[in-house]
Scaffold this motif. Structure first.
Motif, PDB file in Angstrom:
ATOM      1  N   GLU A 154      -6.055  14.442  -5.517  1.00  5.44           N
ATOM      2  CA  GLU A 154      -4.826  14.039  -4.803  1.00  5.44           C
ATOM      3  C   GLU A 154      -4.501  12.570  -5.073  1.00  5.44           C
ATOM      4  OE1 GLU A 154      -5.506  17.007  -1.028  1.00  5.44           O
ATOM      5  OE2 GLU A 154      -5.503  14.837  -0.645  1.00  5.44           O
ATOM      6  N   ARG A 155      -5.523  11.730  -5.047  1.00  8.31           N
ATOM      7  CA  ARG A 155      -5.302  10.286  -5.260  1.00  8.31           C
ATOM      8  C   ARG A 155      -4.749  10.029  -6.662  1.00  8.31           C
ATOM      9  NH1 ARG A 155     -10.892   7.596  -4.124  1.00  8.31           N
ATOM     10  NH2 ARG A 155      -9.734   5.686  -4.482  1.00  8.31           N
ATOM     11  N   PHE A 156      -5.313  10.720  -7.650  1.00  3.21           N
ATOM     12  CA  PHE A 156      -4.822  10.526  -9.016  1.00  3.21           C
ATOM     13  C   PHE A 156      -3.386  11.047  -9.169  1.00  3.21           C
ATOM     14  CE2 PHE A 156      -9.174  10.580 -11.429  1.00  3.21           C
ATOM     15  CZ  PHE A 156      -9.590   9.514 -10.655  1.00  3.21           C
ATOM     16  N   SER A 157      -3.029  12.038  -8.328  1.00  2.00           N
ATOM     17  CA  SER A 157      -1.693  12.641  -8.453  1.00  2.00           C
ATOM     18  C   SER A 157      -0.625  11.833  -7.722  1.00  2.00           C
ATOM     19  CB  SER A 157      -1.702  14.065  -7.882  1.00  2.00           C
ATOM     20  OG  SER A 157      -2.693  14.831  -8.509  1.00  2.00           O
ATOM     21  N   GLN A 201       0.848  -1.194   0.000  1.00  2.40           N
ATOM     22  CA  GLN A 201       0.000   0.000   0.000  1.00  2.40           C
ATOM     23  C   GLN A 201       0.879   1.238   0.000  1.00  2.40           C
ATOM     24  OE1 GLN A 201      -3.797  -1.176   2.600  1.00  2.40           O
ATOM     25  NE2 GLN A 201      -1.909  -1.863   3.503  1.00  2.40           N
ATOM     26  N   LYS A 202       0.683   2.063  -1.022  1.00  5.52           N
ATOM     27  CA  LYS A 202       1.540   3.241  -1.174  1.00  5.52           C
ATOM     28  C   LYS A 202       0.720   4.525  -1.151  1.00  5.52           C
ATOM     29  CE  LYS A 202       5.098   1.125  -4.091  1.00  5.52           C
ATOM     30  NZ  LYS A 202       5.922   1.354  -5.288  1.00  5.52           N
ATOM     31  N   GLY A 203       0.828   5.261  -0.030  1.00  4.66           N
ATOM     32  CA  GLY A 203       0.179   6.566   0.045  1.00  4.66           C
ATOM     33  C   GLY A 203       1.156   7.629  -0.417  1.00  4.66           C
ATOM     34  N   THR A 204       0.765   8.893  -0.345  1.00  5.34           N
ATOM     35  CA  THR A 204       1.697   9.939  -0.765  1.00  5.34           C
ATOM     36  C   THR A 204       2.837  10.084   0.247  1.00  5.34           C
ATOM     37  OG1 THR A 204      -0.106  11.345  -0.046  1.00  5.34           O
ATOM     38  CG2 THR A 204       0.441  11.457  -2.361  1.00  5.34           C
ATOM     39  N   SER A 205       2.529   9.858   1.538  1.00  5.94           N
ATOM     40  CA  SER A 205       3.585  10.021   2.533  1.00  5.94           C
ATOM     41  C   SER A 205       3.733   8.785   3.415  1.00  5.94           C
ATOM     42  CB  SER A 205       3.248  11.226   3.415  1.00  5.94           C
ATOM     43  OG  SER A 205       1.989  10.991   4.009  1.00  5.94           O
ATOM     44  N   PHE A 206       3.134   7.674   2.996  1.00  4.44           N
ATOM     45  CA  PHE A 206       3.143   6.484   3.843  1.00  4.44           C
ATOM     46  C   PHE A 206       3.154   5.243   2.969  1.00  4.44           C
ATOM     47  CE2 PHE A 206      -0.173   3.301   4.342  1.00  4.44           C
ATOM     48  CZ  PHE A 206       0.093   2.684   5.545  1.00  4.44           C
ATOM     49  N   GLU A 207       3.802   4.182   3.403  1.00  9.54           N
ATOM     50  CA  GLU A 207       3.614   2.913   2.701  1.00  9.54           C
ATOM     51  C   GLU A 207       3.683   1.752   3.676  1.00  9.54           C
ATOM     52  OE1 GLU A 207       6.759   3.215  -0.326  1.00  9.54           O
ATOM     53  OE2 GLU A 207       7.610   1.406   0.568  1.00  9.54           O
ATOM     54  N   SER A 208       3.011   0.661   3.331  1.00  6.71           N
ATOM     55  CA  SER A 208       3.058  -0.508   4.202  1.00  6.71           C
ATOM     56  C   SER A 208       3.033  -1.763   3.331  1.00  6.71           C
ATOM     57  CB  SER A 208       1.860  -0.518   5.154  1.00  6.71           C
ATOM     58  OG  SER A 208       0.717  -0.945   4.470  1.00  6.71           O
ATOM     59  N   SER A 215     -12.879  -3.085  10.402  1.00  5.30           N
ATOM     60  CA  SER A 215     -11.516  -3.117   9.853  1.00  5.30           C
ATOM     61  C   SER A 215     -10.737  -1.854  10.232  1.00  5.30           C
ATOM     62  CB  SER A 215     -11.593  -3.212   8.328  1.00  5.30           C
ATOM     63  OG  SER A 215     -10.340  -2.922   7.767  1.00  5.30           O
ATOM     64  N   PRO A 216      -9.511  -2.016  10.735  1.00  8.01           N
ATOM     65  CA  PRO A 216      -8.696  -0.839  11.033  1.00  8.01           C
ATOM     66  C   PRO A 216      -7.997  -0.305   9.777  1.00  8.01           C
ATOM     67  CG  PRO A 216      -7.546  -2.852  11.729  1.00  8.01           C
ATOM     68  CD  PRO A 216      -8.874  -3.281  11.156  1.00  8.01           C
ATOM     69  N   SER A 217      -8.072  -1.038   8.660  1.00 10.43           N
ATOM     70  CA  SER A 217      -7.297  -0.644   7.470  1.00 10.43           C
ATOM     71  C   SER A 217      -8.064   0.233   6.497  1.00 10.43           C
ATOM     72  CB  SER A 217      -6.848  -1.894   6.707  1.00 10.43           C
ATOM     73  OG  SER A 217      -6.328  -2.852   7.573  1.00 10.43           O
ATOM     74  N   GLY A 218      -9.405   0.168   6.551  1.00 16.81           N
ATOM     75  CA  GLY A 218     -10.182   0.938   5.586  1.00 16.81           C
ATOM     76  C   GLY A 218     -11.574   1.164   6.132  1.00 16.81           C
ATOM     77  N   LYS A 219     -12.389   1.887   5.332  1.00 17.46           N
ATOM     78  CA  LYS A 219     -13.742   2.185   5.802  1.00 17.46           C
ATOM     79  C   LYS A 219     -14.740   1.285   5.094  1.00 17.46           C
ATOM     80  CE  LYS A 219     -15.356   6.551   6.853  1.00 17.46           C
ATOM     81  NZ  LYS A 219     -15.851   7.900   6.553  1.00 17.46           N
ATOM     82  N   CYS A 220     -15.475   0.474   5.868  1.00 13.95           N
ATOM     83  CA  CYS A 220     -16.581  -0.300   5.304  1.00 13.95           C
ATOM     84  C   CYS A 220     -17.852   0.174   5.990  1.00 13.95           C
ATOM     85  CB  CYS A 220     -16.381  -1.796   5.525  1.00 13.95           C
ATOM     86  SG  CYS A 220     -17.804  -2.781   5.002  1.00 13.95           S
ATOM     87  N   PHE A 247      -6.016   4.819   0.222  1.00 16.18           N
ATOM     88  CA  PHE A 247      -7.467   4.996   0.332  1.00 16.18           C
ATOM     89  C   PHE A 247      -8.197   3.658   0.136  1.00 16.18           C
ATOM     90  CE2 PHE A 247     -11.670   6.023  -1.237  1.00 16.18           C
ATOM     91  CZ  PHE A 247     -12.042   7.098  -0.458  1.00 16.18           C
ATOM     92  N   LEU A 248      -9.153   3.370   1.010  1.00 13.31           N
ATOM     93  CA  LEU A 248      -9.888   2.099   0.921  1.00 13.31           C
ATOM     94  C   LEU A 248     -11.308   2.294   1.437  1.00 13.31           C
ATOM     95  CD1 LEU A 248      -9.964  -1.019   0.502  1.00 13.31           C
ATOM     96  CD2 LEU A 248      -8.985  -1.268   2.781  1.00 13.31           C
TER      97      LEU A 248
END
Ligand code: NAD
Length: 496
Positions: free
Chosen positions: A357-360, A79-86, A275-280, A256-257
């Motif tokens: 932002e997501r597209f960028s 998972q690659k965010g703009t300022s974070f990855e895991s 889920s702590p990883s995304g919004k359901c 984003f999830l």
């Protein structure tokens, strides 16, 4: 598979997990989206029976089956965010059945007593529905072959619909309970569409079966959201170098999830909402959320793809860094946003900002060519409905300027359909069977764009691509103007 340090692994006991859910179409998106919620839920108390078993319907799925089986059904999600990855290893799948090789096993899995939910990501084409009429495409060879097989009781089926109908038939005969079919494809009212297609196919076989499905099978609508690009060789190499993980087919996604699911699960469901990883979100009505997403995210992908590819861009975040594209997309979203009603829990302006932002996000490296896949269906589903007269809520209207913004990508798509050696590679059709049949009307609209029959030819194109409700006089006139400008002065002038 080799795990590196800094990599998260499943925290639950994989040996104890039972597959209460079957997934049809184990592609990249499924692995980056539904698998995260399922994997998270398996760590919750009492959730051992909510694991996954996968089914691939296409012969090409043999590759995914082989890789996953080689890795004990585990894979890596980066998972690659703009300022974070895991980097995490997902372990929620326990098996993979390849339908063309083992059709009986597919039916056994779909009819197993433990199977309560069937999720699916089979792409728009997998539904065999003509989205302009909403009818099952009975002329498709796979559909007619499945109808024959269903009537004769043969298990050698080709479509997801065929397998679902056959599974329902067996459950009905065995007096077993029904199940939940949860579509996770990017289709407006995906549950309703899946239901209509399954019922239409079942009705062709046996009216009693159709009635049984209506009563015993639930088809909740669901809205899915997470950008998931195709996996490249570079990703595999980089994952090994950076994290020490050797994976035959890892998957990359953004941070984003989101999953909004209609809460229709009579035999219970897992707590994906914890889920702590995304919004359901489990909700009563998914439709308003879907409209927001279809019109202000999916359609924005389509709005970006052809104009950006005509400008020579190949990668999404690079196109977003081009102010000509960025400014246009803001204008596009302002226009398309006129057709979107407010929804609880999500603010339209914030949503639009997040989408840009997501597209960028340079980490995702999504390609424009991928966005063009099956474009003819996707434009018809996501973008074109904004052009209908009834698309705007009462009290609002679409000006010609709004229409011009929404039609700009359509004009660029027509240019791409016309083809030619000078067309950039990213603008070429990508697995777009329906696009091939649109080349004729597109050529005519393009040819006549600077003549007296321009509006008429544009109207003809709109009619064949999107149906009567979109092919209005004003829409056709604006499209003809855009085509004239594009043909005479090029894409830059049109964007300006
Ligand atoms: P992918 O190419 O990785 O996987 C496609 C999957 O669909 C494969 O498992 C394949 O077997 C299956 N499939 C294709 N045609 C089929 C057919 N006719 N019948 C049955 N199965 C079929 O693609 P992906 O990125 O996983 O995307 C799959 C779907 O997920 C999309 O069509 C879309 O509806 C949805 N989605 C994708 C994204 C994304 O960013 N990739 C985001 C939201 C939703």
């Amino acid at each position: 598979m080799r795990f590196g340090e800094k990599v998260t692994c499943p925290k639950y006991d994989r040996e104890k997990v039972e597959p209460g859910i079957v997934h049809i179409g184990v592609g990249n998106f499924h692995r980056a989206h539904q698998c995260v919620f399922v994997d998270d839920s398996l760590s919750l108390p009492g959730h051992e029976s909510w694991g996954y078993r996968g089914i691939g319907l296409m012969p090409a799925d043999a590759k995914m089956r082989d890789v996953l089986k080689e890795q004990d059904m585990m894979f890596t999600l980066w998972q690659k965010g703009t300022s974070f990855e895991s980097v995490r290893v997902i372990g929620c799948h326990s098996d993979f059945i390849l339908a063309p090789e083992s059709p009986e096993k597919v039916l056994d899995a779909l009819c197993a007593a433990e199977t309560k939910i069937v999720t699916m990501t089979i792409t728009e084409k997998g539904y065999f529905v003509d989205f302009t009429t909403g009818k099952l495409d009975s002329s498709a060879p796979a559909v007619s072959s499945d109808l024959e097989a269903l009537k004769s009781g043969s298990a050698s089926l080709k479509t997801a619909l065929g397998y679902l109908v056959a599974a329902a038939k067996r459950r009905q005969a065995e007096k077993a309970p029904g199940f939940v079919i949860l579509s996770c494809d990017n289709l407006q009212e995906n549950g309703c569409k899946a239901k209509a297609a399954v019922l239409e196919m079942a009705g062709e076989v046996d009216s009693g079966l159709k009635a049984w499905i209506s009563e015993n099978v639930q088809f909740p609508n669901s809205m899915v959201d997470r950008i998931t690009p195709a996996t490249t060789e570079e990703v595999k190499t980089e994952l090994k170098e950076k994290y020490g993980v050797e994976d035959g087919w890892p998957v990359v996604s953004e941070e984003f999830l989101l999953w909004v699911v209609e809460d229709k699960f009579p035999s219970g469901r897992p707590s994906w909402d914890k889920s702590p990883s995304g919004k359901c979100l489990f909700v009563e009505d998914v439709l308003p959320y879907e409209l927001l997403k279809l019109r202000l995210l999916n359609a924005v992908h389509q709005a970006l793809a052809y104009p950006a590819s005509l400008l020579g861009h190949e990668v999404v975040h690079e196109a977003m860094a081009d102010s000509r594209v960025f400014k246009f997309l803001k204008a596009y979203m302002a226009a398309a946003g006129q057709t979107v009603r407010p929804v609880k829990g999500l603010k339209k302006d914030e949503w639009s900002k997040t989408v840009l932002e997501r597209f960028s996000n340079p980490a995702v490296r999504d390609t424009i060519f991928r966005l063009n896949e099956d474009a003819t269906n996707r434009i018809a589903v996501a973008l074109a409905p904004c052009l209908q007269e009834d698309a705007v809520p009462p009290g609002r209207s679409l000006s010609r300027k709004h229409l011009a913004a929404i039609l700009l990508p359509v004009a660029c798509w027509i240019r791409a359909l016309v083809g030619g050696a000078e067309l950039p590679a990213a603008a070429k059709l990508n697995r777009d069977d329906k696009g091939e049949s649109m080349r004729g009307p597109a050529g005519e609209a393009w040819e006549k764009a600077d003549g007296s029959e321009a509006a008429e030819a544009s109207k003809k194109f709109l009619h064949s691509a999107f149906g009567e409700k979109v092919a209005r006089d004003t829409v056709a006139e604006v499209l003809a103007e855009s085509l004239k400008l594009l043909k005479g002065e090029g894409v830059e002038a049109l964007l300006r």
